[in-house]
Design a protein around this motif. Sequence first.
Motif, PDB file in Angstrom:
ATOM      1  N   PRO A 186      18.361  -2.729   5.205  1.00 35.20           N
ATOM      2  CA  PRO A 186      17.433  -1.934   4.253  1.00 35.20           C
ATOM      3  C   PRO A 186      17.863  -0.850   3.623  1.00 35.20           C
ATOM      4  CG  PRO A 186      16.604  -1.664   6.719  1.00 35.20           C
ATOM      5  CD  PRO A 186      17.903  -2.785   6.795  1.00 35.20           C
ATOM      6  N   SER A 187      17.567  -0.570   2.337  1.00 31.32           N
ATOM      7  CA  SER A 187      17.832   0.843   1.791  1.00 31.32           C
ATOM      8  C   SER A 187      17.234   2.024   2.456  1.00 31.32           C
ATOM      9  CB  SER A 187      17.381   0.755   0.470  1.00 31.32           C
ATOM     10  OG  SER A 187      15.903   0.981   0.170  1.00 31.32           O
ATOM     11  N   TYR A 188      17.880   3.233   2.382  1.00 33.16           N
ATOM     12  CA  TYR A 188      17.193   4.320   3.191  1.00 33.16           C
ATOM     13  C   TYR A 188      15.994   4.591   2.612  1.00 33.16           C
ATOM     14  CZ  TYR A 188      22.145   4.788   4.549  1.00 33.16           C
ATOM     15  OH  TYR A 188      23.293   4.308   5.488  1.00 33.16           O
ATOM     16  N   SER A 189      15.529   4.465   1.277  1.00 29.08           N
ATOM     17  CA  SER A 189      14.215   4.727   0.977  1.00 29.08           C
ATOM     18  C   SER A 189      13.229   3.631   1.728  1.00 29.08           C
ATOM     19  CB  SER A 189      14.030   4.497  -0.447  1.00 29.08           C
ATOM     20  OG  SER A 189      14.256   3.091  -0.785  1.00 29.08           O
ATOM     21  N   GLN A 190      13.504   2.475   2.076  1.00 28.75           N
ATOM     22  CA  GLN A 190      12.943   1.539   2.584  1.00 28.75           C
ATOM     23  C   GLN A 190      12.626   1.996   4.250  1.00 28.75           C
ATOM     24  OE1 GLN A 190      15.070  -2.066   1.873  1.00 28.75           O
ATOM     25  NE2 GLN A 190      13.641  -2.616   0.251  1.00 28.75           N
ATOM     26  N   LEU A 191      13.577   2.611   4.686  1.00 27.32           N
ATOM     27  CA  LEU A 191      13.577   3.091   5.979  1.00 27.32           C
ATOM     28  C   LEU A 191      12.595   4.526   6.389  1.00 27.32           C
ATOM     29  CD1 LEU A 191      17.088   2.242   7.217  1.00 27.32           C
ATOM     30  CD2 LEU A 191      15.140   1.049   8.216  1.00 27.32           C
ATOM     31  N   SER A 192      12.697   5.241   5.263  1.00 25.01           N
ATOM     32  CA  SER A 192      11.903   6.483   5.383  1.00 25.01           C
ATOM     33  C   SER A 192      10.210   6.131   5.845  1.00 25.01           C
ATOM     34  CB  SER A 192      11.949   7.221   3.987  1.00 25.01           C
ATOM     35  OG  SER A 192      11.210   8.465   4.143  1.00 25.01           O
ATOM     36  N   ASN A 193       9.828   6.908   6.586  1.00 19.52           N
ATOM     37  CA  ASN A 193       8.340   7.099   7.243  1.00 19.52           C
ATOM     38  C   ASN A 193       7.482   7.608   6.053  1.00 19.52           C
ATOM     39  OD1 ASN A 193       6.882   5.803   9.055  1.00 19.52           O
ATOM     40  ND2 ASN A 193       6.643   7.623  10.243  1.00 19.52           N
ATOM     41  N   ALA A 194       8.113   8.493   5.350  1.00 24.22           N
ATOM     42  CA  ALA A 194       7.295   9.202   4.275  1.00 24.22           C
ATOM     43  C   ALA A 194       6.099   8.272   3.699  1.00 24.22           C
ATOM     44  CB  ALA A 194       8.156  10.071   3.232  1.00 24.22           C
ATOM     45  N   ILE A 195       5.002   8.861   3.499  1.00 25.64           N
ATOM     46  CA  ILE A 195       4.096   8.134   2.609  1.00 25.64           C
ATOM     47  C   ILE A 195       4.116   8.781   1.096  1.00 25.64           C
ATOM     48  CG2 ILE A 195       1.425   7.849   2.283  1.00 25.64           C
ATOM     49  CD1 ILE A 195       1.276   8.344   5.317  1.00 25.64           C
ATOM     50  N   ILE A 196       4.338   7.849   0.123  1.00 25.67           N
ATOM     51  CA  ILE A 196       4.628   8.215  -1.311  1.00 25.67           C
ATOM     52  C   ILE A 196       3.221   7.797  -1.952  1.00 25.67           C
ATOM     53  CG2 ILE A 196       5.891   7.553  -3.174  1.00 25.67           C
ATOM     54  CD1 ILE A 196       7.376   8.917  -0.795  1.00 25.67           C
ATOM     55  N   TYR A 197       2.727   8.747  -2.729  1.00 24.03           N
ATOM     56  CA  TYR A 197       1.685   8.939  -3.624  1.00 24.03           C
ATOM     57  C   TYR A 197       1.762   7.946  -4.936  1.00 24.03           C
ATOM     58  CZ  TYR A 197      -2.774  10.535  -5.327  1.00 24.03           C
ATOM     59  OH  TYR A 197      -4.124  10.601  -5.972  1.00 24.03           O
TER      60      TYR A 197
ATOM     61  N   ASN B 271       9.674   1.994   6.548  1.00 18.63           N
ATOM     62  CA  ASN B 271       9.413   1.708   7.936  1.00 18.63           C
ATOM     63  C   ASN B 271      10.690   1.693   8.763  1.00 18.63           C
ATOM     64  OD1 ASN B 271       8.845   0.598  10.298  1.00 18.63           O
ATOM     65  ND2 ASN B 271       8.360  -1.539   9.642  1.00 18.63           N
ATOM     66  N   PRO B 272      10.814   2.927   9.804  1.00 16.96           N
ATOM     67  CA  PRO B 272      12.127   2.935  10.338  1.00 16.96           C
ATOM     68  C   PRO B 272      12.450   2.039  11.376  1.00 16.96           C
ATOM     69  CG  PRO B 272      10.201   4.586  11.031  1.00 16.96           C
ATOM     70  CD  PRO B 272       9.682   3.755   9.662  1.00 16.96           C
ATOM     71  N   TYR B 273      11.502   1.204  11.578  1.00 15.92           N
ATOM     72  CA  TYR B 273      11.686   0.007  12.644  1.00 15.92           C
ATOM     73  C   TYR B 273      12.156  -1.274  11.900  1.00 15.92           C
ATOM     74  CZ  TYR B 273       8.600   2.830  16.044  1.00 15.92           C
ATOM     75  OH  TYR B 273       8.092   3.617  16.869  1.00 15.92           O
ATOM     76  N   LEU B 274      12.238  -1.113  10.778  1.00 19.27           N
ATOM     77  CA  LEU B 274      12.701  -2.322  10.027  1.00 19.27           C
ATOM     78  C   LEU B 274      14.150  -2.737  10.738  1.00 19.27           C
ATOM     79  CD1 LEU B 274      12.476  -1.622   6.089  1.00 19.27           C
ATOM     80  CD2 LEU B 274      11.215  -3.675   7.563  1.00 19.27           C
ATOM     81  N   LEU B 275      14.577  -3.952  10.791  1.00 23.91           N
ATOM     82  CA  LEU B 275      15.860  -4.691  11.055  1.00 23.91           C
ATOM     83  C   LEU B 275      16.396  -5.250   9.992  1.00 23.91           C
ATOM     84  CD1 LEU B 275      14.150  -6.550  14.396  1.00 23.91           C
ATOM     85  CD2 LEU B 275      15.351  -4.197  14.148  1.00 23.91           C
ATOM     86  N   PRO B 276      17.674  -5.374  10.187  1.00 25.71           N
ATOM     87  CA  PRO B 276      18.434  -5.998   8.940  1.00 25.71           C
ATOM     88  C   PRO B 276      17.967  -7.313   8.696  1.00 25.71           C
ATOM     89  CG  PRO B 276      19.735  -4.758  10.282  1.00 25.71           C
ATOM     90  CD  PRO B 276      18.504  -4.942  10.992  1.00 25.71           C
ATOM     91  N   GLU B 277      18.057  -7.880   7.302  1.00 19.41           N
ATOM     92  CA  GLU B 277      17.953  -9.389   7.213  1.00 19.41           C
ATOM     93  C   GLU B 277      19.321 -10.116   7.537  1.00 19.41           C
ATOM     94  OE1 GLU B 277      15.122  -9.368   3.219  1.00 19.41           O
ATOM     95  OE2 GLU B 277      17.005  -9.935   3.032  1.00 19.41           O
ATOM     96  N   ILE B 278      19.089 -11.330   8.031  1.00 21.42           N
ATOM     97  CA  ILE B 278      20.373 -12.187   8.364  1.00 21.42           C
ATOM     98  C   ILE B 278      20.242 -13.471   7.287  1.00 21.42           C
ATOM     99  CG2 ILE B 278      21.574 -13.428   9.896  1.00 21.42           C
ATOM    100  CD1 ILE B 278      21.528 -10.755  10.775  1.00 21.42           C
ATOM    101  N   ASN B 279      21.163 -13.522   6.547  1.00 24.60           N
ATOM    102  CA  ASN B 279      21.512 -14.860   5.407  1.00 24.60           C
ATOM    103  C   ASN B 279      22.215 -15.542   5.996  1.00 24.60           C
ATOM    104  OD1 ASN B 279      22.271 -15.642   2.859  1.00 24.60           O
ATOM    105  ND2 ASN B 279      20.144 -15.118   2.465  1.00 24.60           N
TER     106      ASN B 279
END
Length: 440
Positions: A197-208, A218-226
């Motif tokens: 995941p990109s670093y913006s996808q891992l950020s826990n900040a709520i964006i308005y 979501n900092p709990y995201l796991l990498p995709e396996i393809n």
Amino acid sequence: GGQLDDKTHTISDGSSEIDPTHRLNMYYNGTVGKLNIDFNADLVASRSNEGTAYDEISELQDNRVVTTWNRTRDKLYASKLVLSYPLFGGTLTGGTEYTYTNRKDEYINDEGYIPSSFTSIKEDNANAFIEYSYALKFGSVSAGLRYEHLAFNYFENNVRQDDQSRKFNNFYPNVSFNAMAGKFMFQLSYATKTFRPSYSQLSNAIIYIDRYSYTKGNPYLLPEINHDLSFAAVWNFIQFAASYQVTQRAIVHLGTYQEGNKNGILLYYNNFDRNIPLFHAMLSASPTIAFWYPRLTAGFQKQWLSIEYLGKEKDMSKAIPFVAFGNSFKLPKGFTADFDYSFTGTGNMRVYEQVKPIHSLEVSLRKSFLKDALSVELRGSDLLRTKSISKMFSGPYDITQSNMFDSRQFSLTLRYKFNSANSKYKGTGAGEQQKSRMSD
């Protein structure tokens, strides 16, 4: 309950201060006997500050102004060493790659409508890979294995979060075979890859987004396996390609209830709980007919997926067709004309549905002077004025977004080449995947 809760009109005004990105690359490419050495080292540093003011005018609720400020700081250090050596009639290639990244992200809302966030991510990524390729009389075959180690450390307010911080250790194989007979060539390959995941996808900040819409990572995201099985063939001016992919832990956009906000929806990223198979096929032809050089491509992609929507299973397996028709014309007096049209049909991709087809048209006319040193081009872009309507499904929510882009334009371009020469740069760069994650 069938009652209109609100209708708002929002005008947003944004500004940004993006400092120059600093990039430094060092490389060495040479041989020692039969051993070929390719070494690269990269340093990247960037920072940006972006502010937005939302002026919300409501018909049934209170008017309000919301201001947000986002600051990001990125640092990357990367090195890559690739060694190749002839062995048993083939070539043995191996090497290592190491990347360190440090991402700091601040998101501030002075009015307190959403919580401000101060997060940082530090990653150590170390890889090792080996591959052997062997030339046959009618083609070649290769096989390889890649090992990846990632140490992910997540911080909030400069405090390491043990639950979100973790380590990954994985092996990824690949194998390919290609052959040639006269004008016919084909390749069959299999590879396993990881998409982090990109670093913006891992950020826990709520964006308005607006008073009823928010998004967060979501900092709990796991990498995709393809897992990718691909076939490609070429005969004369005709090309065919097909692939069957299975994605594990696919990263998807979902919606949930925003606590403390009536009718508010929070969009967030999560790993899907089942595999997503995807088939992709494409056939193209690029013949030469006198002064006409047409390029016709047609194909489709289809996934097999069902999701929960309004308490029921919803099928999201409709295929998406696409067609591209490009044309180049070599005209008298050194003129070249291009006419390019593309079409993308309706269908499903992960949790999204393309509601209406997308059409695109671009034309251009070029001519060169002074032994190709000076060129003049007249171009018309997005002449059909691209419009897209997509729909996202998630649990009890569906969100429709319609975009009309102001990208229809005509442009006149003049280029002059001063003492042009081919680049002698032979570097390949290091940490390329991590660089793309910082910019996404």
